[in-house]
Design a protein around this motif. Structure first.
Motif, short mmCIF file in Angstrom:
data_model
loop_
_atom_site.label_atom_id
_atom_site.label_comp_id
_atom_site.label_asym_id
_atom_site.label_seq_id
_atom_site.Cartn_x
_atom_site.Cartn_y
_atom_site.Cartn_z
N LEU A 61 0.82 -1.21 0.00
CA LEU A 61 0.00 0.00 0.00
C LEU A 61 0.86 1.27 0.00
O LEU A 61 0.34 2.37 -0.09
CB LEU A 61 -0.92 -0.01 1.22
N ASP A 62 2.19 1.10 0.10
CA ASP A 62 3.16 2.21 0.05
C ASP A 62 2.97 3.17 1.23
O ASP A 62 3.04 4.38 1.08
CB ASP A 62 3.04 2.98 -1.27
N VAL A 63 2.78 2.62 2.43
CA VAL A 63 2.65 3.44 3.64
C VAL A 63 4.05 3.75 4.17
O VAL A 63 4.83 2.84 4.43
CB VAL A 63 1.82 2.71 4.73
N ARG B 157 -17.12 9.52 -11.89
CA ARG B 157 -16.24 9.54 -10.73
C ARG B 157 -15.31 10.75 -10.76
O ARG B 157 -14.90 11.18 -11.83
CB ARG B 157 -15.41 8.25 -10.67
N THR B 158 -14.98 11.25 -9.57
CA THR B 158 -14.03 12.35 -9.45
C THR B 158 -12.62 11.80 -9.64
O THR B 158 -12.39 10.58 -9.55
CB THR B 158 -14.13 13.01 -8.08
N PRO B 159 -11.62 12.67 -9.89
CA PRO B 159 -10.24 12.19 -9.99
C PRO B 159 -9.79 11.43 -8.74
O PRO B 159 -9.08 10.42 -8.84
CB PRO B 159 -9.44 13.48 -10.19
N ASP B 160 -10.20 11.92 -7.55
CA ASP B 160 -9.84 11.21 -6.32
C ASP B 160 -10.46 9.82 -6.30
O ASP B 160 -9.81 8.84 -5.91
CB ASP B 160 -10.32 11.99 -5.09
N GLU B 161 -11.71 9.70 -6.71
CA GLU B 161 -12.38 8.40 -6.71
C GLU B 161 -11.72 7.44 -7.70
O GLU B 161 -11.60 6.24 -7.43
CB GLU B 161 -13.86 8.58 -7.04
N GLU B 162 -11.28 7.96 -8.83
CA GLU B 162 -10.58 7.11 -9.80
C GLU B 162 -9.26 6.61 -9.20
O GLU B 162 -8.88 5.44 -9.38
CB GLU B 162 -10.32 7.89 -11.08
N ARG B 163 -8.57 7.50 -8.48
CA ARG B 163 -7.31 7.10 -7.83
C ARG B 163 -7.58 6.08 -6.73
O ARG B 163 -6.87 5.07 -6.62
CB ARG B 163 -6.62 8.33 -7.24
N TRP B 164 -8.62 6.31 -5.94
CA TRP B 164 -8.95 5.38 -4.87
C TRP B 164 -9.33 4.01 -5.41
O TRP B 164 -8.92 2.99 -4.86
CB TRP B 164 -10.11 5.94 -4.03
N ASP B 165 -10.11 4.00 -6.49
CA ASP B 165 -10.53 2.71 -7.06
C ASP B 165 -9.32 1.96 -7.63
O ASP B 165 -9.26 0.73 -7.57
CB ASP B 165 -11.59 2.93 -8.15
N ALA B 166 -8.38 2.70 -8.20
CA ALA B 166 -7.16 2.06 -8.71
C ALA B 166 -6.35 1.44 -7.56
O ALA B 166 -5.82 0.34 -7.69
CB ALA B 166 -6.30 3.09 -9.46
N SER C 236 -5.54 -2.53 -7.09
CA SER C 236 -4.16 -2.96 -6.96
C SER C 236 -3.94 -3.72 -5.65
O SER C 236 -3.19 -4.70 -5.60
CB SER C 236 -3.23 -1.75 -7.03
N TYR C 237 -4.61 -3.26 -4.60
CA TYR C 237 -4.47 -3.88 -3.26
C TYR C 237 -5.41 -5.07 -3.09
O TYR C 237 -5.33 -5.77 -2.08
CB TYR C 237 -4.75 -2.81 -2.20
N GLU C 238 -6.28 -5.29 -4.08
CA GLU C 238 -7.27 -6.37 -4.04
C GLU C 238 -8.19 -6.22 -2.84
O GLU C 238 -8.38 -7.13 -2.03
CB GLU C 238 -6.56 -7.74 -4.01
N PHE C 239 -8.79 -5.02 -2.76
CA PHE C 239 -9.70 -4.70 -1.65
C PHE C 239 -10.94 -4.05 -2.24
O PHE C 239 -11.30 -2.93 -1.90
CB PHE C 239 -9.00 -3.74 -0.67
N VAL C 240 -11.59 -4.76 -3.15
CA VAL C 240 -12.72 -4.19 -3.89
C VAL C 240 -14.04 -4.43 -3.17
O VAL C 240 -14.90 -3.56 -3.13
CB VAL C 240 -12.77 -4.80 -5.31
N TYR C 241 -14.18 -5.62 -2.58
CA TYR C 241 -15.45 -5.96 -1.94
C TYR C 241 -15.20 -6.31 -0.48
O TYR C 241 -14.30 -7.08 -0.15
CB TYR C 241 -16.10 -7.15 -2.65
N LEU C 242 -15.99 -5.73 0.44
CA LEU C 242 -15.88 -6.01 1.87
C LEU C 242 -16.95 -7.01 2.28
O LEU C 242 -18.14 -6.77 2.07
CB LEU C 242 -16.05 -4.74 2.71
N ASP C 243 -16.53 -8.14 2.84
CA ASP C 243 -17.51 -9.09 3.37
C ASP C 243 -17.88 -8.67 4.79
O ASP C 243 -17.41 -7.65 5.30
CB ASP C 243 -16.99 -10.52 3.30
#
Length: 556
Positions: free
Chosen positions: A228-230, A300-309, A313-320
């Motif tokens: 996640l590049d923290v 989507r806003t530019p921020d939302e596009e970045r967040w979705d990317a 990449s982190y494979e965190f698309v769907y929350l169970d």
């Protein structure tokens, strides 16, 4: 050497040297400047490798005057006992005790307004005169009070180096000095500072600093924070705290797969919660279904596009549901042990079932992936996996096993697995309708016909709803169209989680058919009406219903 290694080497050189000098370490907030300095200082102090015998740490946070700065240097004075003769160690120790007692006495008297004020004026020059031949760490220059200028700070630092033989290290975030502070910093920097280093660790280096204990859990946390590049050390430590709180409380002994999901999720959720400087997606945004949002072609806003990317990449698309329980903890900081434990137990069961499915599928590898003469070994592997994982085996898969044994001439084993299924499988197992209408073994076909005849008086509403969305069987859809909105409401109310999504989406499936039959439209109409009734119960349910594309206003 890497940037971090270079900075660490420079700090070690600075601390071992006795020569008066000024070292400037600059870097963004949270990257670990102070943490790294203190860690190296403590290590060299324990090893008795620091060149000078006295040390003061001063944070300029809120300090408003030069006098307060001077007083803080004295108040934070401590002795470092270098390796030397025992008598000298004892002398320094007594001196340290006298200094500490003197500071306490002066502090007590200073509490008396008139006497204290007069004493401060008399005592401060005397106390500051003791500051010489020592190391001074000056932190938080960018957070100094309004009454203290960068020019005055540099002036005192220069005096301490040149007249008092001190070594001064300056820790700051240069880009946060402000306009006037930046001008003064640039004007006096060359005159005062000998060495400047920029501390900008990579995510890998930051993880190495924050998680110096390289045990298995730290390695796992590092894997995901690096992905996640923290880079913010404070954020990394807060993320680690979240994870260890869960593991020391509601989930002390998770399976390997649940532990990996827990760490993977809390790293993302913790980053979202704590690292505001990185402009991460909010936890509320993470809760949303980004797949659904993308397929609905929402702008989507530019921020939302970045967040979705980042999410992809982190494979965190769907929350169970387990992720959602962790999100609630990360957002509120309140550890609901009962909720997290319950969701963890459910998730462990899902993982177990997934492992069983995989184990059963893998039992066929010996059949397909070898030319060895291992007939008995193949049959044994399939039977064993079939029995051990039967609760996740479908009717179609049973048919595949029977066909394999029949083709291998193992009628006895084919009969064995059929009888095993008859003893273990519930009635719905035999009523499954294959949407592809694949042929069944004659033996199974007879059993299925018998089971269906026994079950004829019963009609399974849920089974019909799901099967019709896959097969579009007109007879089944006709039965569904005869249902009422109240029956759809009762069905939806009885379901949770994945089962709820399955029945709702099955009922609404015909919306995508351009030439839908009247019966299909009736199913959609009744299902939407049931969802509207649910949505009118609360604002939360209205939000949930809207996620299925259903408005509370039936005219829309």
């Amino acid at each position: 050497m890497t940037t971090t290694a270079s900075v660490q080497a420079e700090i070690e050189r600075f601390l071992r040297s006795t020569e008066p000098e000024v070292l400037c370490i600059t870097g963004e907030w949270g990257v670990g400047k102070t943490y790294n300095w203190q860690r190296i200082f403590d290590r060299l102090r324990s090893a008795k490798e620091i060149g000078l015998g006295r040390y003061s740490y001063v944070s300029l946070f809120g300090i408003n005057s030069l006098e307060a700065f001077k007083q803080s240097i004295f108040e934070n004075l401590e002795f470092i006992l270098p390796e030397s003769e025992a008598a000298f160690d004892r002398l320094l120790a007594r001196g340290n005790n006298l200094f500490q007692q003197g500071k306490k006495a002066i502090g007590a008297v200073s509490a008396i307004p008139t006497v204290g004020g007069a004493l401060d004026k008399l005592a401060s020059p005397f106390l500051f005169s003791s500051i010489r031949t020592q190391i001074i760490c000056v932190d938080d220059l960018e957070r100094r009070g309004d009454g203290l200028s960068v020019k005055n700070v540099f002036g005192l630092i220069s005096y301490l180096r040149e007249q008092r033989d001190c070594k001064i290290v300056l820790l700051l975030n240069e880009i946060k000095l402000g306009e006037s502070g930046t001008i003064e910093f640039n004007d006096y920097f060359e005159k005062v500072v000998e060495t400047k280093v920029v501390f900008a660790p990579t995510a890998t280096e930051a993880a190495g600093i924050a998680f110096s204990n390289r045990e298995a859990l730290s390695e796992l946390i590092s894997e995901y924070t690096i992905k996640l590049d923290v880079k913010n050390i404070r954020v990394l430590k807060k993320i680690e705290r979240l994870i260890r709180l869960v593991l020391s409380g509601p989930i002390p002994k998770p399976s390997e797969k649940l532990l990996r999901q827990l760490v993977h999720s809390l790293v993302m959720l913790g980053w979202s919660r704590f690292d505001s400087g990185a402009r991460p997606p909010s936890i509320e945004y993470l809760r949303r279904d980004s797949i659904g949002r993308t397929t609905r072609s929402e702008k989507r806003t530019p921020d939302e596009e970045r967040w979705d990317a980042i999410r992809r990449s982190y494979e965190f698309v769907y929350l169970d549901d387990f992720d959602l329980a962790l999100a609630r903890f990360a957002e509120s900081g309140i550890l609901d042990q009962k909720l997290i434990r319950a969701e963890a137990e459910k998730q462990e069961e899902r993982i177990r079932q997934a492992d069983q499915t995989s184990s059963f599928a893998n039992s066929f590898r010996k059949l397909h992936d070898s030319f060895s003469d291992n007939h008995d070994e193949v049959c044994h592997a399939i039977v064993t996996a079939f029995e051990n994982n039967f609760d996740v085996v479908s009717l179609t898969e049973l048919n595949q096993v029977v066909e394999v044994f029949e083709r291998l001439g193992e009628d006895r084993l084919a009969e064995h697995v059929i009888k095993y299924a008859e003893q273990k499988a519930p009635a719905p197992f035999w009523l499954y309708e294959d949407p592809f209408h694949r042929p069944l073994s004659d033996r199974l076909a007879k059993i299925i016909e018998q089971k269906k005849s026994e079950d004829t008086p019963k009609v399974d509403f849920e089974h019909d709803l799901i099967a019709a969305a896959q097969t579009y069987d007109p007879k089944v859809i006709e039965r569904l169209a005869a249902r009422t909105p109240a029956e759809y409401l009762a069905l939806f109310d009885s379901k949770e989680e994945k089962e709820l999504r399955t029945v709702v989406l099955s009922a609404l499936d015909y919306r995508k058919i351009a030439n839908a039959s009247p019966e299909m439209l009736k199913v959609v109409k009744d299902a939407e009406e049931a969802l509207r009734m649910i949505g009118k119960r609360s604002a939360l349910n209205a939000f949930r219903v809207n996620n299925f594309g259903v408005s509370l206003n039936s005219s829309e």
